[in-house]
Design an enzyme around this catalytic site. Structure first.
Site: not given
Ligand code: AMP
Length: 474
Positions: A19, A120
């Site tokens: 991400c 992330n």
């Protein structure tokens, strides 16, 4: 197995999320748009969903949805995303998991007020934590790691978010670059090994945090520094302060960020990704000085490495393959019948540059081997006399549990076959992988401000204990 929960183990060997996160604390009128442009620069880190939360001191404004940034947001919507603090997220997930429910930022409202999270990375004790929380009666609405952190915070007896994070962060294990936002505070946290990147930039009187420095260039921010492993930064009206929430452990930046994941114009620990890739290519050429007429690369991620191979061997670089940039991850796959007719949607060879040539084909990695297999065949069909494949990383032999989609062990061709077996499978005339020592030497030769890398996908040496696997198999 101790814990008779089918769903605990079913995802261990599956690909993980990659991400991009972006956040800002900046006294500007258009913080929604600023965040949008920051996310746009990070689009390569995730194309399945995007979201932005802004805070005006009291309330949040939220927009998120499935798709690319330009599909999720429009001009009118962005102008409604006002405030002085924001976080955003672009998500890359895998099949079955890309539901609207899992889009980030995740937002909650609890005893400590309104909070939103962007993450992330991948927690390696999420299954265990989730099981324990559910046993206590917690109801989960998503399958994201962010929600686990949210519930841990909700349980904390501390009376402010910073103290609650200091208390709960040590409970989560794995890789995480977390952005947490209240309507008036931006907080960034990086795991104690610093596995996923997170950098700090300055824009006017404000600050920004982003997965990669290319986002700073896009929005006109100045790079200040990388967030340290185990560090939490808190940015609000009082300015910026740094708190060590966890003692830094062995610095282990994911080396695959340099090889494939990050954008070539980003710098990680002061090393430019393009220059690192070029040096990986140079080192690869030193290890395999193949005789050929032309060097070409698989667009786009291997082009820097291919230029290094070309320069080192003194063999001209040619554009041998063209990528259709408008084919996304979700494009409609041609049927077998159309494929047999020769339908090539994603990549097409430049026949005139490959016909009757001895080619060196450079790619950054082989995961399942399907890309190389198709490309070698395509180049041979286009008339290439020989195709010598050079890969600017070692064979991937172990799955990543720390946030990169490198497939399950059974799908990794490098776990199943030796180099000769892979060469045969992909139909190349010769095949060379960069050595692990050569890879590290190449990255370190670029300089940088910090050493130490996670190389687990190449050697199984994970920087963190794989808690869930040990727990479920106990
Ligand atoms: P494969 O066809 O499975 O061998 O995948 C290798 C190709 O996918 C290479 O061309 C890489 O540039 C690219 N690649 C490597 N890692 C990833 C990843 N985590 N996600 C998507 N593509 C990747």
């Amino acid at each position: 197995m101790c814990h008779e929960l089918n769903n605990i183990t079913e995802n261990f060997d599956k690909p993980k999320d990659e991400c991009g996160v972006f956040g800002a604390f900046a006294p500007i009128d258009e913080i929604g748009k600023l965040t949008y442009y920051g996310l746009y620069a990070l689009q390569h880190r995730g194309q399945e969903s995007a979201g932005i939360v802004t805070g005006d001191g009291e309330n949040f404004r939220i927009q998120k949805g499935l798709g690319l940034c330009n599909e999720v947001f429009d001009d009118k919507g962005l102008s409604e995303l006002t405030g002085k603090v924001s976080i955003g997220h672009v998500r890359y997930s895998t099949s079955g998991d890309s539901s609207i429910n899992n889009t980030q930022p995740l937002y909650i409202s609890g005893r400590l007020g309104k909070l939103a999270f962007s993450h992330n990375g991948n927690l390696v004790n999420s299954k265990k934590l989730k099981y324990e929380l559910e046993e206590e009666g917690t109801i989960f609405q998503t399958t994201t790691d962010s929600e686990i952190l949210a519930h841990l915070i909700a349980k904390s007896k501390k009376d402010n978010i910073v103290d609650a994070l200091k208390e709960t962060i040590p409970e989560i294990k794995g890789s995480y670059s977390f952005l947490v936002v209240t309507p008036s505070k931006l907080i960034g946290i990086r795991d104690p090994n610093g596995i996923r990147p997170l950098s700090l930039g300055k824009i006017g009187e404000g600050y920004v945090l982003a997965s990669e420095t290319c986002a700073f260039d896009t929005i006109g921010a100045r790079f200040v520094r990388d967030i340290d492993p185990g560090e939490m930064v808190v940015i609000d009206e009082q300015g910026i302060r740094s708190i060590d929430v966890m003692e830094e452990q062995k610095s282990s930046l994911c080396i695959f960020e340099y090889i494939y994941l990050s954008r070539p114009d980003s710098n990680l620990y002061g090393r430019n990704v393009h220059l690192v890739r070029k040096e990986l290519g140079r080192q690869l050429a030193r290890e395999y000085p193949v005789k050929a007429d032309v060097v070409t690369g698989v667009p786009d991620s291997s082009l820097s490495a291919a230029s290094g191979v070309s320069e080192e061997l003194g063999i001209s670089y040619e554009m041998g393959l063209i990528k259709n940039r408008y084919v996304g991850r979700t494009f409609i796959q041609p049927t077998q019948k159309l494929r047999e007719l020769g339908v090539k949607l994603k990549l097409n060879p430049v026949n005139q540059t490959v016909d009757r040539q001895r080619l060196i084909l450079v790619d950054d990695s082989i995961v399942r081997g399907t890309t190389s297999m198709k490309i070698v065949q395509m180049l041979k069909d286009a008339g290439a006399k020989e195709v010598h494949v050079l890969i600017s990383s070692p064979p991937i032999t172990h799955p990543c549990y720390l946030g990169i989609d490198t497939s399950s062990k059974g799908e990794l061709i490098g776990a199943e076959k030796d180099t000769e077996g892979i060469r045969e499978a992909i139909g190349a005339d010769s095949l060379g992988f960069l050595s692990k020592e050569g890879m590290i030497k190449a990255v370190e030769s670029i300089g940088g401000t910090k050493g130490g890398f996670c190389t687990a996908c190449f050697d199984g040496d994970y920087p963190t204990k794989l808690v869930d696997i040990e727990w479920a198999g106990c």
